[in-house]
Design an enzyme around this catalytic site. Structure first.
Site, PDB file in Angstrom:
ATOM      1  N   SER A 248       0.871  -1.184   0.000  1.00 26.88           N
ATOM      2  CA  SER A 248       0.000   0.000   0.000  1.00 26.88           C
ATOM      3  C   SER A 248       0.906   1.233   0.000  1.00 26.88           C
ATOM      4  O   SER A 248       2.088   1.141   0.363  1.00 26.88           O
ATOM      5  CB  SER A 248      -0.850  -0.006   1.274  1.00 26.88           C
ATOM      6  OG  SER A 248      -1.501   1.235   1.470  1.00 26.88           O
TER       7      SER A 248
ATOM      8  N   TYR B 260      -2.188  -1.356  10.436  1.00 27.71           N
ATOM      9  CA  TYR B 260      -2.123  -1.472   8.968  1.00 27.71           C
ATOM     10  C   TYR B 260      -0.797  -0.926   8.444  1.00 27.71           C
ATOM     11  O   TYR B 260      -0.124  -1.561   7.625  1.00 27.71           O
ATOM     12  CB  TYR B 260      -3.307  -0.707   8.373  1.00 27.71           C
ATOM     13  CG  TYR B 260      -3.512  -0.867   6.888  1.00 27.71           C
ATOM     14  CD1 TYR B 260      -4.218  -1.956   6.382  1.00 27.71           C
ATOM     15  CD2 TYR B 260      -3.031   0.086   5.982  1.00 27.71           C
ATOM     16  CE1 TYR B 260      -4.434  -2.091   5.014  1.00 27.71           C
ATOM     17  CE2 TYR B 260      -3.244  -0.046   4.624  1.00 27.71           C
ATOM     18  CZ  TYR B 260      -3.954  -1.138   4.147  1.00 27.71           C
ATOM     19  OH  TYR B 260      -4.157  -1.271   2.785  1.00 27.71           O
TER      20      TYR B 260
HETATM   21  P1  NAD Z   1     -11.462  -6.276  -0.021  1.00 23.91           P
HETATM   22  O1  NAD Z   1     -12.044  -6.159   1.347  1.00 23.91           O
HETATM   23  O2  NAD Z   1     -12.296  -5.996  -1.206  1.00 23.91           O
HETATM   24  O3  NAD Z   1     -10.833  -7.735  -0.210  1.00 23.91           O
HETATM   25  C1  NAD Z   1     -10.112  -8.362   0.806  1.00 23.91           C
HETATM   26  C2  NAD Z   1      -9.995  -9.845   0.486  1.00 23.91           C
HETATM   27  O4  NAD Z   1      -9.259 -10.485   1.546  1.00 23.91           O
HETATM   28  C3  NAD Z   1     -11.355 -10.566   0.399  1.00 23.91           C
HETATM   29  O5  NAD Z   1     -11.310 -11.527  -0.633  1.00 23.91           O
HETATM   30  C4  NAD Z   1     -11.453 -11.247   1.756  1.00 23.91           C
HETATM   31  O6  NAD Z   1     -12.271 -12.420   1.720  1.00 23.91           O
HETATM   32  C5  NAD Z   1      -9.995 -11.600   1.994  1.00 23.91           C
HETATM   33  N1  NAD Z   1      -9.705 -11.852   3.410  1.00 23.91           N
HETATM   34  C6  NAD Z   1      -9.779 -10.968   4.434  1.00 23.91           C
HETATM   35  N2  NAD Z   1      -9.466 -11.593   5.582  1.00 23.91           N
HETATM   36  C7  NAD Z   1      -9.177 -12.877   5.271  1.00 23.91           C
HETATM   37  C8  NAD Z   1      -8.795 -14.023   6.029  1.00 23.91           C
HETATM   38  N3  NAD Z   1      -8.617 -13.980   7.363  1.00 23.91           N
HETATM   39  N4  NAD Z   1      -8.589 -15.189   5.377  1.00 23.91           N
HETATM   40  C9  NAD Z   1      -8.787 -15.260   4.048  1.00 23.91           C
HETATM   41  N5  NAD Z   1      -9.148 -14.211   3.268  1.00 23.91           N
HETATM   42  C10 NAD Z   1      -9.341 -13.039   3.889  1.00 23.91           C
HETATM   43  O7  NAD Z   1     -10.151  -5.356   0.029  1.00 23.91           O
HETATM   44  P2  NAD Z   1      -9.253  -4.684  -1.115  1.00 23.91           P
HETATM   45  O8  NAD Z   1      -9.416  -3.226  -1.011  1.00 23.91           O
HETATM   46  O9  NAD Z   1      -9.449  -5.362  -2.428  1.00 23.91           O
HETATM   47  O10 NAD Z   1      -7.817  -5.001  -0.531  1.00 23.91           O
HETATM   48  C11 NAD Z   1      -6.953  -6.000  -1.055  1.00 23.91           C
HETATM   49  C12 NAD Z   1      -5.533  -5.677  -0.632  1.00 23.91           C
HETATM   50  O11 NAD Z   1      -5.139  -4.425  -1.194  1.00 23.91           O
HETATM   51  C13 NAD Z   1      -5.350  -5.552   0.882  1.00 23.91           C
HETATM   52  O12 NAD Z   1      -4.121  -6.149   1.258  1.00 23.91           O
HETATM   53  C14 NAD Z   1      -5.308  -4.055   1.096  1.00 23.91           C
HETATM   54  O13 NAD Z   1      -4.572  -3.704   2.232  1.00 23.91           O
HETATM   55  C15 NAD Z   1      -4.618  -3.605  -0.175  1.00 23.91           C
HETATM   56  N6  NAD Z   1      -4.831  -2.206  -0.515  1.00 23.91           N
HETATM   57  C16 NAD Z   1      -6.074  -1.722  -0.751  1.00 23.91           C
HETATM   58  C17 NAD Z   1      -6.232  -0.379  -1.095  1.00 23.91           C
HETATM   59  C18 NAD Z   1      -7.576   0.209  -1.393  1.00 23.91           C
HETATM   60  O14 NAD Z   1      -7.648   1.447  -1.543  1.00 23.91           O
HETATM   61  N7  NAD Z   1      -8.628  -0.569  -1.524  1.00 23.91           N
HETATM   62  C19 NAD Z   1      -5.116   0.453  -1.166  1.00 23.91           C
HETATM   63  C20 NAD Z   1      -3.861  -0.070  -0.911  1.00 23.91           C
HETATM   64  C21 NAD Z   1      -3.725  -1.407  -0.598  1.00 23.91           C
END
Ligand code: NAD
Length: 261
Positions: free
Chosen positions: A143, A156
């Site tokens: 991130s 985080y």
């Molecule tokens: P999201 O909530 O849409 O997806 C998260 C995924 O992780 C889901 O498939 C969920 O089922 C899975 N998950 C969560 N806990 C779990 C567990 N204990 N066991 C198995 N699966 C689990 O989130 P997102 O925004 O798509 O985020 C995905 C990644 O990208 C994360 O690591 C997040 O930190 C990172 N990220 C997101 C953003 C953003 O703006 N959305 C920015 C930077 C980084």
């Protein structure tokens, strides 16, 4: 032949958001996919269909990545289904926002377990077979918060900074094995994880969700636009290409200028 045809990719947290975008992008290049994550059976079935549409083989794992034993079982299941995993994308993640003084210990432990320790356990489980095969790709979804901090995100930010450290160590250890290890550092992407933060802000401020969406972007990014899961998927495809075979141990930002400031 599609560039990733014959490769197998496991994308953690690919039942939703960024992970699903990455799974779809890798499938469209020909990779068979281990789709992984939690969610309702209907949502997981819809995600599976959207990946299968590329004409590749797909299996689904619901392993809780907070549990190292479940990661071991997921590795064994993936080996049973496809023989091996060539591309590992550590994407599963959760968020909790509170000041350090108010941060529940249990939420700290969960964020560190899912956003950081899980990647250690998956790399430990999957990288020996990549070394043996002489080819592999590990992509850790960090991130902008792996590079800079914000208030109220202690767990985080600590996990994502740690994930960049783990990326560098793994890249060095696997440098002689044809395996690259990199991190993608997105800025804001409009997924369920971020939607929840926007809705919490709107509930607190009394402003509309749309107003809070714009405010959230402007606070951090010179470009007031969300990156899409498809764009992050395209970056993952690049990291899996031959052109990227000497790119290793780096954080690749895709953040609308957030960390340029
Ligand atoms: P999201 O909530 O849409 O997806 C998260 C995924 O992780 C889901 O498939 C969920 O089922 C899975 N998950 C969560 N806990 C779990 C567990 N204990 N066991 C198995 N699966 C689990 O989130 P997102 O925004 O798509 O985020 C995905 C990644 O990208 C994360 O690591 C997040 O930190 C990172 N990220 C997101 C953003 C953003 O703006 N959305 C920015 C930077 C980084």
């Amino acid at each position: 032949m599609a560039p990733l045809s014959g490769r197998v990719a496991l994308v953690t947290g690919s039942t939703s958001g960024i992970g699903l975008g990455i799974a779809q992008a890798l499938a469209s290049e020909g990779a068979d996919i281990v789709l992984h994550g939690l969610g309702s059976p209907d949502a997981i079935a819809a995600a599976r269909r959207s990946v299968e549409a590329a004409g590749v083989r797909v299996t689904v794992s619901g392993a809780d990545v907070a549990d190292p034993a479940a990661i071991q079982r997921m590795a064994a299941d993936a080996a049973d289904a496809f023989g091996r995993v060539d591309i590992l994308v550590n994407n599963a993640g959760i968020q909790h926002t509170a000041t350090i003084a108010d941060f529940p210990d249990e939420r700290w432990d969960a964020v560190i377990a899912i956003n950081l320790s899980a990647a250690f356990h998956t790399i430990k489980a999957f990288s020996p077979a990549m070394r043996q095969a002489g080819w592999g790709r590990v992509i850790n979804i960090a991130s902008a918060h792996g590079l800079v901090a914000s208030a109220q995100k202690a767990a985080y930010v600590a996990a994502k900074h740690g994930l960049l450290g783990l990326t560098k160590v793994a890249a060095i250890e696997l440098a002689d094995a044809g395996v690259t290890v990199n991190a993608i550092c997105p800025g804001w992407v409009l997924t369920p994880l971020v939607q929840a933060q926007i809705e919490a802000r709107a509930a607190q401020s009394g402003r509309s969700v749309r107003e809070e969406e714009v405010a959230l972007l402007r606070e951090k990014q010179p470009m007031a636009a969300f990156t899409t899961p498809e764009q992050i998927g395209a970056m993952a495809v690049y990291l899996c290409s031959d052109a990227a075979c000497t790119v290793s141990g780096v954080p690749l930002s895709i953040d609308g200028g957030w960390t340029a400031q």
